[in-house]
Design a protein around this motif. Sequence first.
Motif, short mmCIF file in Angstrom:
data_model
loop_
_atom_site.label_atom_id
_atom_site.label_comp_id
_atom_site.label_asym_id
_atom_site.label_seq_id
_atom_site.Cartn_x
_atom_site.Cartn_y
_atom_site.Cartn_z
N ALA A 59 -60.95 22.26 25.10
CA ALA A 59 -61.35 21.90 23.87
C ALA A 59 -61.74 20.45 23.54
O ALA A 59 -62.66 20.08 22.81
CB ALA A 59 -60.15 22.28 22.84
N GLY A 63 -65.17 20.70 22.12
CA GLY A 63 -65.17 20.54 20.69
C GLY A 63 -65.10 21.96 20.21
O GLY A 63 -65.27 22.00 19.04
N SER A 64 -64.68 23.25 20.86
CA SER A 64 -64.51 24.37 20.50
C SER A 64 -63.55 24.87 21.32
O SER A 64 -63.04 24.52 22.30
CB SER A 64 -65.83 25.25 20.60
OG SER A 64 -66.31 25.34 22.00
N PRO A 92 -58.79 22.20 18.84
CA PRO A 92 -58.84 23.78 18.54
C PRO A 92 -58.19 24.58 19.73
O PRO A 92 -58.53 24.57 20.77
CB PRO A 92 -60.34 24.12 18.27
CG PRO A 92 -61.03 23.21 19.05
CD PRO A 92 -60.47 21.91 19.07
N ASN A 148 -62.74 23.49 14.50
CA ASN A 148 -62.92 22.54 15.58
C ASN A 148 -61.59 21.35 15.79
O ASN A 148 -61.80 20.77 16.32
CB ASN A 148 -64.09 21.68 15.55
CG ASN A 148 -64.09 20.76 14.17
OD1 ASN A 148 -63.28 20.85 13.46
ND2 ASN A 148 -64.89 19.86 14.10
N SER A 149 -60.47 21.84 15.08
CA SER A 149 -59.42 20.87 15.02
C SER A 149 -57.96 21.60 15.01
O SER A 149 -57.09 20.88 14.49
CB SER A 149 -59.69 19.78 13.73
OG SER A 149 -59.53 20.58 12.39
N ARG A 206 -59.15 12.74 16.93
CA ARG A 206 -59.70 13.83 17.78
C ARG A 206 -60.83 13.10 18.82
O ARG A 206 -60.61 13.47 20.12
CB ARG A 206 -60.32 14.75 17.15
CG ARG A 206 -60.72 15.97 17.95
CD ARG A 206 -61.28 17.03 17.45
NE ARG A 206 -62.42 17.03 16.43
CZ ARG A 206 -62.55 16.63 15.04
NH1 ARG A 206 -61.27 16.78 14.55
NH2 ARG A 206 -63.51 16.55 14.51
#
Length: 521
Positions: A59, A63-64, A92, A148-149, A206
Amino acid sequence: MNGAQSLIQTLVDSGVDVCFTNPGTSEMHFVAALDEVPGMRCVLCLFEGVVSGAALGYAAMRGSPAATLLHLGPGLGNAVANLHNAKKAHLPVVNIVGDHATYHLEYDAPLTSDIAGIAAPVSHWVHRSASSSAIAGDAAEAVREAGNSRIATLILPADVSWGDNPDGPAQPLSASLPVAAPAARIDAAARLLGNGKRTVILAGGRELSAQQGELLGRIAAVSGARLMSETFTARVRRGAGSVRIDKLPYLAEFAIEELKSVEQLILVGCPAPVSFFAYPGVPSLLAPDGCEVFSLAGPEEDVESTLQALVMQLGAADAEPERYPLQRGTPPSGALDANSVAQALACHLPEDAIVVDEGITSGMACYPATATAPAHDWLSEAGGSIGYGLPVAVGAAIACPQRKVICLEGDGSAMYTVQSLWTMAREQLDIVVVLFNNRKYSILELEFARTGARGGRPGPKAASVLDLGAPDLDFTALAQGMGVPASVAETAEAFSEQLRDALAAPGPHLIDARIPALELG
């Protein structure tokens, strides 16, 4: 199509096409569905802490989310430490946790547990799927909730998995996009930056991307503010050509000294800095008394758009930031210690590498030493739970197979998730593990002294629980036994040569760097 097949198809259609897993009986229909539904890469890990850590690393670089597949409450419990790290890093993850069949729960079989209760502290969203016809829609909702988080945990009863789902997979759902800070907050930040007071802009959370660094650099150039990153930003783009951003020290006393004259602290993507632990006579809050602390953007807001708006507000679009030059340095010679390891890393670090940092005390020199190395990404454990480095390297390598991954790992923390080495070998991941082998929990010796326990000096019984010798851990044997080539370095020249050669070759490699323990005054 059964529930498990519709679940996997929905995940793939929603962009979640990697699953890190350590399954059990309740998940066998999910496992079987992997051969029926194309598109899902399933990566076996030999411990659930590796599963969750690999999902974290994936992740951070993509970013996913990836999915995890975990076996009931105990399996989820084994994964909690790195799920804690993922949550603190605002990364995430979609957890699929198998459970007993719905009709079997009333019999309180040995593995029956409160899965939702275990999941709650490390999840933003927890849901138990009630039927085979509902599971696909629940999966789509889990991916949306993760965004995304965030961390979403979906509990999958065995009969929901094996039962028929006549409706098939569900359509993907759109996640909410982060939004920029409101105009009033941007105006307030501009006023603070223009009032002439001593100001630090502290960024992190992040990710601290190259573009965010550029925008921060322009803001600093016109305002005179000092740029700093929080101690454990999950991912930082840094190295030659990047904007100069100083890192807030880990040790509370050093951080307090760095910030003692600051009158204004502007936060970007991170909370106000606090001491990692409490110590007698040391403040918990690191900003000085009287310092105004202002949050420009939180970790779940659109940091880049917020900074773009602030740049425009300040008329800083054409400002030129202060940057790090490219300076590789020379290979080290002589005794091998933490500093010569850092020097070798700076000398040999490849362009666009990914560095995963769990070097603990021995790795502290590596971050400043590589500031002028070729551009790279640096991943740090935002949650502080050890056993982070090796599995995160696995996830990062799977997310970015074209890039070299270097894992800086302490000997004590390596043993928490040493099973990661097997997955590295099985998947032939392009990872070089630098194993700082000082045969001690040096960070705990340091913390023992700093807390003042027993006057800061452990007695023989206390010292024995901070020492990793008798017997010494043989990391080359451990690595080779799990299929990872390994070598031992006892001089700076040997380490530098082994690092150079390992970085030039494909696949995993471990270097057992025999270094002295930290000397405490």
